[in-house]
Design a protein around this motif. Structure first.
Motif, mmCIF file in Angstrom:
data_model
loop_
_atom_site.group_PDB
_atom_site.id
_atom_site.type_symbol
_atom_site.label_atom_id
_atom_site.label_comp_id
_atom_site.label_asym_id
_atom_site.label_seq_id
_atom_site.Cartn_x
_atom_site.Cartn_y
_atom_site.Cartn_z
ATOM 1 N N ALA A 126 45.241 36.505 15.782
ATOM 2 C CA ALA A 126 45.968 37.533 15.028
ATOM 3 C C ALA A 126 47.473 37.303 15.113
ATOM 4 N N GLY A 127 47.960 36.873 16.289
ATOM 5 C CA GLY A 127 49.392 36.643 16.460
ATOM 6 C C GLY A 127 49.912 35.511 15.596
ATOM 7 N N VAL A 128 49.213 34.382 15.590
ATOM 8 C CA VAL A 128 49.705 33.251 14.794
ATOM 9 C C VAL A 128 49.539 33.518 13.299
ATOM 10 N N TRP A 129 48.497 34.264 12.917
ATOM 11 C CA TRP A 129 48.333 34.605 11.498
ATOM 12 C C TRP A 129 49.440 35.555 11.032
ATOM 13 N N GLU A 130 49.790 36.506 11.892
ATOM 14 C CA GLU A 130 50.876 37.424 11.548
ATOM 15 C C GLU A 130 52.202 36.677 11.435
ATOM 16 N N ALA A 131 52.430 35.720 12.339
ATOM 17 C CA ALA A 131 53.660 34.919 12.280
ATOM 18 C C ALA A 131 53.717 34.118 10.990
ATOM 19 N N ARG A 132 52.577 33.622 10.544
ATOM 20 C CA ARG A 132 52.537 32.900 9.279
ATOM 21 C C ARG A 132 52.892 33.822 8.123
ATOM 22 N N ARG B 95 64.019 32.070 8.387
ATOM 23 C CA ARG B 95 63.140 30.943 8.050
ATOM 24 C C ARG B 95 63.374 29.777 9.010
ATOM 25 N N ALA B 96 64.635 29.533 9.343
ATOM 26 C CA ALA B 96 64.956 28.451 10.285
ATOM 27 C C ALA B 96 64.358 28.715 11.661
ATOM 28 N N GLU B 97 64.366 29.982 12.082
ATOM 29 C CA GLU B 97 63.825 30.326 13.393
ATOM 30 C C GLU B 97 62.300 30.264 13.409
ATOM 31 N N SER B 98 61.674 30.346 12.235
ATOM 32 C CA SER B 98 60.211 30.355 12.165
ATOM 33 C C SER B 98 59.605 28.964 12.071
ATOM 34 N N THR B 99 60.436 27.935 12.047
ATOM 35 C CA THR B 99 59.894 26.584 11.906
ATOM 36 C C THR B 99 59.251 26.081 13.201
ATOM 37 N N GLU B 100 59.656 26.649 14.337
ATOM 38 C CA GLU B 100 59.097 26.210 15.612
ATOM 39 C C GLU B 100 57.749 26.884 15.864
ATOM 40 N N PRO B 101 56.883 26.261 16.670
ATOM 41 C CA PRO B 101 55.613 26.894 17.030
ATOM 42 C C PRO B 101 55.831 28.255 17.676
ATOM 43 N N THR B 102 54.942 29.186 17.396
ATOM 44 C CA THR B 102 55.103 30.550 17.896
ATOM 45 C C THR B 102 54.453 30.771 19.261
ATOM 46 N N ILE C 205 34.227 27.264 20.587
ATOM 47 C CA ILE C 205 35.477 27.416 21.330
ATOM 48 C C ILE C 205 36.502 26.397 20.845
ATOM 49 N N ALA C 206 36.067 25.152 20.623
ATOM 50 C CA ALA C 206 36.986 24.118 20.131
ATOM 51 C C ALA C 206 37.520 24.490 18.751
ATOM 52 N N PHE C 207 36.678 25.039 17.889
ATOM 53 C CA PHE C 207 37.107 25.443 16.544
ATOM 54 C C PHE C 207 38.155 26.549 16.608
ATOM 55 N N LEU C 208 37.942 27.542 17.456
ATOM 56 C CA LEU C 208 38.898 28.647 17.554
ATOM 57 C C LEU C 208 40.241 28.186 18.104
ATOM 58 N N LEU C 209 40.220 27.283 19.069
ATOM 59 C CA LEU C 209 41.475 26.740 19.590
ATOM 60 C C LEU C 209 42.190 25.914 18.522
ATOM 61 N N PHE C 210 41.422 25.159 17.753
ATOM 62 C CA PHE C 210 42.024 24.399 16.652
ATOM 63 C C PHE C 210 42.636 25.338 15.622
ATOM 64 N N LEU C 211 41.967 26.451 15.348
ATOM 65 C CA LEU C 211 42.475 27.417 14.376
ATOM 66 C C LEU C 211 43.820 27.977 14.829
ATOM 67 N N ILE C 212 43.945 28.286 16.102
ATOM 68 C CA ILE C 212 45.220 28.782 16.629
ATOM 69 C C ILE C 212 46.295 27.713 16.508
ATOM 70 N N TRP C 213 45.959 26.481 16.885
ATOM 71 C CA TRP C 213 46.928 25.381 16.778
ATOM 72 C C TRP C 213 47.344 25.156 15.333
ATOM 73 N N ASP C 214 46.402 25.273 14.409
ATOM 74 C CA ASP C 214 46.673 25.011 13.004
ATOM 75 C C ASP C 214 47.626 26.042 12.409
ATOM 76 N N PHE C 215 47.498 27.301 12.825
ATOM 77 C CA PHE C 215 48.356 28.361 12.320
ATOM 78 C C PHE C 215 49.672 28.467 13.083
ATOM 79 N N ASP C 216 49.781 27.744 14.196
ATOM 80 C CA ASP C 216 50.911 27.940 15.105
ATOM 81 C C ASP C 216 52.236 27.477 14.518
ATOM 82 N N ALA C 217 52.233 26.541 13.575
ATOM 83 C CA ALA C 217 53.457 26.069 12.919
ATOM 84 C C ALA C 217 53.412 26.534 11.467
ATOM 85 N N PRO C 218 54.101 27.628 11.115
ATOM 86 C CA PRO C 218 53.927 28.253 9.796
ATOM 87 C C PRO C 218 54.280 27.371 8.605
#
Length: 254
Positions: A62-68, A171-178, A220-233
């Motif tokens: 939810a956190g990384v999706w909201e950041a996106r 936008r510049a501040e959001s380029t880094e992983p959350t 578990i691997a899929f969910l961790l990948f999903l977080i990593w994938d959304f982590d860089a908006p």
């Protein structure tokens, strides 16, 4: 390497590791080992740890999706402010109006063609984009209104310049992983513990249990990948896009 390939390899590797450990544990277990003798307290703690980890995973997703979503909002705000500037200067003299509109178009064109790629590849905005926005600001603020009608448009233009500048900074501040590194450490450690607790239940090597254990590791691997994938908006997976710029300035990407 394609992100889908990374996902497939991660899920496959997790499943294989779980299956190998299950088979090895079965072969090394003593002959008098009875899986039915698993203490109730172990089953209870395994359930509670799984529930807690599921909550943590849900909050992380939810956190990384909201950041996106917030990153996309920054793009929308910036594009809208620039469009308002381009429209509001119609009350200015032609030479001033055209110069400001050229500044807007040049800046937007740079953002959608050059800066967006830099954000995706390097994780930061460009100095050229900062210079172009500064030039636009100077052209707007340096003009002295010649009539009350122009004066009424002057302050709203300054407000839109400020809004565009703030949106660009956001936008510049959001380029880094959350997700901080310590959170990733907790997520990965929790995954290892949660999957490892499968073996505390002394599962048998029946096809049903082996398949379920492998699928659990893959999930578990899929969910961790999903977080990593959304982590860089702006650079991975379902990213924030430059569509708001292209919608309001159709010629920018050409």
């Amino acid at each position: 390497m394609s992100e889908w390939l990374v996902l497939a390899l991660a899920m496959g590797a997790a499943s294989v590791v779980v299956l190998i450990v299950t088979v090895l544990r079965h072969h090394t277990a003593p002959e008098d080992d009875d899986p039915s003798e698993t203490p109730d307290v172990i089953e209870y703690m395994t359930m509670m740890i799984g529930v807690v980890y599921a909550i943590v995973l849900g909050l992380a997703i939810a956190g990384v999706w909201e950041a996106r979503g917030v990153a996309q909002d920054h793009v929308q705000t910036e594009a809208h402010a620039l469009h308002e500037i381009s429209e509001r200067v119609r009350v200015y003299p032609p030479e001033v109006r055209d110069r400001i509109r050229d500044d807007v178009n040049t800046y937007v064109g740079h953002v959608v063609t050059t800066e967006w790629k830099t954000m995706a590849d390097d994780g930061h905005v460009t100095e050229r984009g900062t210079e172009l926005l500064a030039r636009l600001r100077h052209d707007v603020t340096d003009y002295e209104p010649k009539s009350d009608f122009e004066a009424q448009a002057y302050q709203p233009l300054l407000d839109q310049i400020t809004a565009a500048d703030e949106a660009r900074n956001s936008r510049a501040e959001s380029t880094e992983p959350t997700m901080p590194g310590v959170v990733w450490f907790g997520l990965i450690t929790g995954a290892v513990v949660t999957v490892g607790l499968i073996f505390a239940l002394q599962i048998r090597r029946t096809p049903r249990e082996v398949i379920l254990a492998g699928l659990f590791g893959a999930l578990i691997a899929f969910l961790l990948f999903l977080i990593w994938d959304f982590d860089a908006p702006y650079s991975r997976g379902i990213t924030a896009t430059a569509d708001p710029f292209l919608t309001l300035f159709p010629a920018a990407g050409k």
